[in-house]
Enzyme design. Structure first.
Site, mmCIF file in Angstrom:
data_model
loop_
_atom_site.group_PDB
_atom_site.id
_atom_site.type_symbol
_atom_site.label_atom_id
_atom_site.label_comp_id
_atom_site.label_asym_id
_atom_site.label_seq_id
_atom_site.Cartn_x
_atom_site.Cartn_y
_atom_site.Cartn_z
ATOM 1 C CE1 TYR A 157 -3.439 2.900 0.682
ATOM 2 C CE2 TYR A 157 -2.229 3.444 2.506
ATOM 3 C CZ TYR A 157 -2.698 3.856 1.393
ATOM 4 O OH TYR A 157 -3.684 4.818 1.842
ATOM 5 C CE LYS A 161 -3.296 5.604 -1.665
ATOM 6 N NZ LYS A 161 -4.370 6.118 -2.640
#
Length: 262
Positions: A157, A161
């Site tokens: 994750y 990002k």
């Protein structure tokens, strides 16, 4: 029924909950016509009815699975058929997975990466190209404070990002001369369904620094209107990012992993 081809439409992805709802409410209050795009129809339909009644704006609901290849062209085609010209894109759809990388089903991780990076890239390309041809438009990309640091427990994750952050800041420079403003918003932990979806119970640290989602959305929209390249909302989040620049990376990632433990 086709709408007039006016440049006053905002496309918001991930509008079934969380930040997407806040962006929709705040932009509707400014008189923007909206396109709501997500997989779940019922919450978007309820939100559309609320915004039409409260602000008298036009709202189009597009039910679409954003986590698959080709979604950018498909959504653009649907809107072209309605005569809708998008001058503001809020690339908000995304989610996280908490836990050790090897303990996560690979297909779930790949689905997340498709949505967080590849679909975001497709949507940005399709709509930014249209904006650049017209000589104007605005794009907000939603990243995360996790983009600034390797985070054990959120390995894939945070990496996704980081892509959004670097991609968006580069596009801010590339597209400025063509009249398109790109801004990256990198929130910290916020009162949305993020933790519930990711599978993590809130830690003490997260409870202490958690921000309201409407406040974060407002900061992002203001930064976009001001033409900023990037914004980290909240003093504690901004301080964390600043201190990361001064901290050895080995210490930074170990501390990040520690703060994620319940």
């Amino acid at each position: 029924m086709p709408f007039p081809p006016i440049q006053n439409w905002a496309l918001i992805t991930g509008t079934s909950s969380g930040f997407g709802v806040d962006y929709a409410r705040q932009l509707a209050a400014q008189g923007k016509s909206l396109i709501l795009a997500a997989r779940s129809l019922e919450p978007m339909q309820a939100l559309a009815d609320e915004l039409r009644a409260a602000h008298g704006v036009q709202v189009v609901v597009e039910t679409i699975d954003l986590a698959r290849p080709g979604v950018g062209a498909e959504l653009k085609s649907r809107l072209d058929a309605r005569g809708i010209v998008v001058d503001l894109l809020i690339n908000n759809a995304g989610y996280g997975l908490f836990g050790d990388f090897l303990d996560q089903p690979l297909e779930r991780t790949l689905d997340m990466l498709q949505l967080n990076m590849l679909s975001l890239t497709e949507l940005t390309h399709v709509f930014a190209d249209d904006m650049a041809r017209r000589g104007g438009g605005r794009i907000l990309l939603v990243s995360s404070i996790g983009a600034y640091q390797a985070t054990p427990g959120y390995a894939a994750y945070s990496a996704s990002k980081a892509y959004v952050l670097l991609f968006g800041e580069a596009l801010h420079e590339e597209l400025a001369a063509r009249g398109v403003t790109v801004t990256v918003l990198s929130p910290g932990i916020t009162a949305t369904r993020f933790l519930a979806v990711s599978g993590q119970r809130p830690t003490l640290y997260q409870r202490l620094v958690m921000m309201r989602s409407d406040a974060v959305a407002r900061i992002g929209l203001r930064a976009l209107a001001a033409g900023r390249a990037s914004i980290v909302p909240g003093w504690s989040n901004a301080l964390t990012v600043f201190l990361n620049r001064l901290t050895p990376r080995i210490f930074e990632r170990k501390l990040a992993g520690l703060l994620m433990q319940n």
